[in-house]
Design a protein around this motif. Structure first.
Motif, PDB file in Angstrom:
ATOM      1  N   UNK A 217       8.337 -46.361 -28.219  1.00 17.05           N
ATOM      2  CA  UNK A 217       7.720 -45.139 -27.699  1.00 17.05           C
ATOM      3  C   UNK A 217       8.716 -44.026 -27.413  1.00 17.05           C
ATOM      4  N   UNK A 218       9.963 -44.385 -27.192  1.00 21.14           N
ATOM      5  CA  UNK A 218      10.950 -43.377 -26.805  1.00 21.14           C
ATOM      6  C   UNK A 218      12.068 -43.250 -27.840  1.00 21.14           C
ATOM      7  N   UNK A 219      12.792 -44.346 -28.063  1.00 21.34           N
ATOM      8  CA  UNK A 219      14.010 -44.270 -28.865  1.00 21.34           C
ATOM      9  C   UNK A 219      13.737 -43.936 -30.335  1.00 21.34           C
ATOM     10  N   UNK A 220      12.860 -44.708 -30.978  1.00 22.40           N
ATOM     11  CA  UNK A 220      12.602 -44.468 -32.402  1.00 22.40           C
ATOM     12  C   UNK A 220      11.972 -43.098 -32.670  1.00 22.40           C
ATOM     13  N   UNK A 221      10.975 -42.649 -31.864  1.00 20.91           N
ATOM     14  CA  UNK A 221      10.455 -41.293 -32.101  1.00 20.91           C
ATOM     15  C   UNK A 221      11.512 -40.208 -31.946  1.00 20.91           C
TER      16      UNK A 221
ATOM     17  N   UNK B  47      16.057 -42.998 -21.304  1.00 21.89           N
ATOM     18  CA  UNK B  47      15.800 -44.445 -21.313  1.00 21.89           C
ATOM     19  C   UNK B  47      15.566 -44.962 -19.895  1.00 21.89           C
ATOM     20  N   UNK B  48      16.409 -44.539 -18.992  1.00 20.76           N
ATOM     21  CA  UNK B  48      16.279 -45.007 -17.607  1.00 20.76           C
ATOM     22  C   UNK B  48      14.954 -44.559 -16.996  1.00 20.76           C
ATOM     23  N   UNK B  49      14.543 -43.339 -17.318  1.00 11.59           N
ATOM     24  CA  UNK B  49      13.257 -42.848 -16.801  1.00 11.59           C
ATOM     25  C   UNK B  49      12.108 -43.683 -17.343  1.00 11.59           C
ATOM     26  N   UNK B  50      12.195 -44.062 -18.625  1.00 14.78           N
ATOM     27  CA  UNK B  50      11.143 -44.892 -19.216  1.00 14.78           C
ATOM     28  C   UNK B  50      11.109 -46.265 -18.562  1.00 14.78           C
ATOM     29  N   UNK B  51      12.293 -46.848 -18.316  1.00 21.85           N
ATOM     30  CA  UNK B  51      12.325 -48.150 -17.646  1.00 21.85           C
ATOM     31  C   UNK B  51      11.803 -48.039 -16.216  1.00 21.85           C
ATOM     32  N   UNK B  52      12.116 -46.909 -15.578  1.00 20.03           N
ATOM     33  CA  UNK B  52      11.624 -46.700 -14.220  1.00 20.03           C
ATOM     34  C   UNK B  52      10.112 -46.596 -14.149  1.00 20.03           C
TER      35      UNK B  52
END
Length: 246
Positions: free
Chosen positions: A164-168, A148-153
């Motif tokens: 795009x990240x959590x639900x998949x 999650x942090x990488x996606x926010x970054x």
């Protein structure tokens, strides 16, 4: 090696429907050898069987779709609140339907509301809500915080991270909950007959009341066949949508 593996996978994939077809064929072949009385003839005919099966499938599919539409967003909202109290309350409310015996849920709603298809549908949604709700929460909580942090970054918004990240990443666990809910629905839908909502439960109950073993057996086998086929189809969908590497 790859060819043999593919053949084994294909064989495993089609074993379930082939077995179901063989069992159904054997049951109906046996029924065809019987000298049916007037009651059995009115019940064990193609039109009646198709009508009851259609009613059962409609109850199962519509209730499961409603569970998915209601339970998944509820779990997502509870997850985003990040409050243990809120999650406990949500899980507690979802647990009410399943903590009560299925017959109790159906009959209670019929007493305080009315009989018929709508009441049976609400009962099924209440009974099958918890597996999807709990699995969605569990799947979302299992997503690695570093991901999650990488996606926010990378500049993703919270909604983008969710879609795009959590639900998949949580989809295998969520689909397992939906699969459980579908199978639950098939079984519990047989009780809909007690409130005049149709389904294959009519055949099972009538077979018991009228002591017609052939009617009882055909109804029970059809319910079991639907449950097995739905679980098999849900397993195929689960394998298809599973993210690569999971």
């Amino acid at each position: 090696m790859t060819v043999h593996t593919g053949q084994r996978n294909a064989l495993r994939r089609f074993t379930t429907p082939i077995a179901v077809v063989l069992v159904l064929g054997a049951v109906f072949a046996w029924v065809g050898t019987l000298d049916l009385d007037s009651i059995e003839s009115r019940t064990l005919n193609a039109e009646h069987l198709l009508d009851r099966t259609r009613e059962h499938l409609v109850l199962t599919v519509v209730s499961s779709a409603l569970v998915a539409v209601l339970a998944i967003p509820t779990a997502v909202l509870a997850h985003r609140v990040r409050s243990r109290i809120v999650k406990a309350v949500v899980i507690g409310l979802g647990n009410i339907g399943q903590a009560t015996p299925a017959v109790g849920v159906v009959i209670l709603l019929a007493i305080v509301w009315r009989t018929g298809f709508t009441t049976a549908l609400v009962s099924l949604v209440a009974y099958c809500f918890l597996p999807v709700l709990r699995n969605t929460l569990t799947g979302l909580e299992q997503v690695d915080a570093a991901t999650r942090e990488a996606a926010r970054g990378m500049g993703m918004t919270p909604n983008q991270v969710l879609w795009r990240i959590e639900l998949p990443l949580a989809s295998p666990v969520i689909l397992a909950g939906l699969r459980t809910a579908l199978v639950f629905s098939v079984g519990v839908a047989t009780i809909a007959t007690f409130i005049n909502a149709g389904g294959l439960g009519d055949m099972i109950v009538n077979g018991l009341k009228l002591q017609r073993f052939s009617v009882l057996l055909v109804g029970a086998v059809l319910v079991a066949a639907i449950a097995v086929l739905i679980d098999w189809a849900a397993g195929l969908v689960e394998d298809r949508v599973r993210p690569r590497g999971l």
